[in-house]
Design an enzyme around this catalytic site. Structure first.
Site, short mmCIF file in Angstrom:
data_model
loop_
_atom_site.label_atom_id
_atom_site.label_comp_id
_atom_site.label_asym_id
_atom_site.label_seq_id
_atom_site.Cartn_x
_atom_site.Cartn_y
_atom_site.Cartn_z
N ASP A 58 -6.91 -1.44 0.85
CA ASP A 58 -7.37 -0.51 1.87
C ASP A 58 -8.21 -1.32 2.85
O ASP A 58 -9.14 -2.02 2.44
CB ASP A 58 -8.22 0.59 1.21
CG ASP A 58 -8.63 1.67 2.18
OD1 ASP A 58 -7.87 1.95 3.13
OD2 ASP A 58 -9.71 2.25 1.99
N ARG B 57 -5.07 2.21 -4.87
CA ARG B 57 -4.37 1.45 -3.83
C ARG B 57 -4.43 -0.04 -4.09
O ARG B 57 -5.40 -0.52 -4.69
CB ARG B 57 -4.93 1.78 -2.45
CG ARG B 57 -6.40 1.42 -2.34
CD ARG B 57 -7.11 2.20 -1.31
NE ARG B 57 -7.24 3.57 -1.76
CZ ARG B 57 -7.89 4.50 -1.15
NH1 ARG B 57 -8.47 4.26 -0.02
NH2 ARG B 57 -7.98 5.72 -1.62
N ARG C 222 0.85 -1.19 0.00
CA ARG C 222 0.00 0.00 0.00
C ARG C 222 0.88 1.24 0.00
O ARG C 222 1.77 1.37 0.82
CB ARG C 222 -0.91 -0.01 1.23
CG ARG C 222 -1.59 1.32 1.57
CD ARG C 222 -2.87 1.50 0.79
NE ARG C 222 -3.42 2.83 0.95
CZ ARG C 222 -4.48 3.11 1.68
NH1 ARG C 222 -5.11 2.18 2.34
NH2 ARG C 222 -4.92 4.35 1.73
N ASP D 267 -10.37 -0.79 6.36
CA ASP D 267 -10.95 0.18 7.29
C ASP D 267 -11.69 -0.53 8.41
O ASP D 267 -12.53 -1.40 8.14
CB ASP D 267 -11.94 1.11 6.58
CG ASP D 267 -11.26 2.06 5.61
OD1 ASP D 267 -10.14 2.51 5.90
OD2 ASP D 267 -11.86 2.34 4.55
#
Length: 165
Positions: free
Chosen positions: A96, A93, A84, A98
């Site tokens: 990712d 990217r 990343r 989250d």
């Protein structure tokens, strides 16, 4: 204590579908953590700059004995293992990850905000989350159930992906 965490996954570089499949396997190998289930994969248009490839997204449910910040550290390390690079805000990217939800907790620190600030505005988060958890209501998200919340933000650009051929 065992906690439940919901993780949003996204990628749009270097074979994004394969990136997510490897990430889902890696989430199951995190210390003191298991990936109990995950949504199907979805293709979506990028948020922000449109001069980048479409994304592949999913949501995974984890059980973990890690604290929220320790889990965040593990997620960021996994992003780094997937090469990343943060060149621009909302840019392309390889992976990712989250931390969307952690139990029914509200967390606000300089490093981590839970529930994730943008999740209720993102069809590519809410649709997989509703698929995974069904029409239940999560206290931390308010009075409406997940299906209703997802229907408010879904766009025409969200495309469920079938099995790879």
């Amino acid at each position: 204590m065992i906690s439940t965490a919901l993780i949003g996954l996204g990628a749009n570089l270097d074979d994004p579908r394969a990136q997510l499949e490897r990430a889902l396997e890696a989430l199951d190998r995190l210390p003191l953590t298991r990936c109990t289930r995950h949504s199907r994969l979805y293709a979506s248009k990028p948020v922000g700059p449109q001069d980048q490839p479409d994304f592949v997204n999913a949501v995974a449910e984890l059980t973990t004995r890690l604290s929220p910040l320790a889990l965040l550290d593990q997620l960021q390390a996994l992003e780094q293992q997937h090469r990343r690079v943060r060149l621009r805000h909302w840019g392309p990217r390889t992976l990712d990850l989250d931390l969307l939800l952690f139990n029914d907790s509200r967390i606000s620190t300089p490093r981590l905000v839970v529930p994730h600030r943008e999740m209720l505005k993102r069809g590519f988060v809410m649709r997989p989350l509703a698929d995974l958890l069904g029409p239940q209501r999560l206290n931390v998200l308010g009075e409406e159930n997940l299906e209703t919340l997802a229907s408010r933000v879904e766009g025409d650009d969200l495309l469920p992906l079938g099995p790879q051929e």
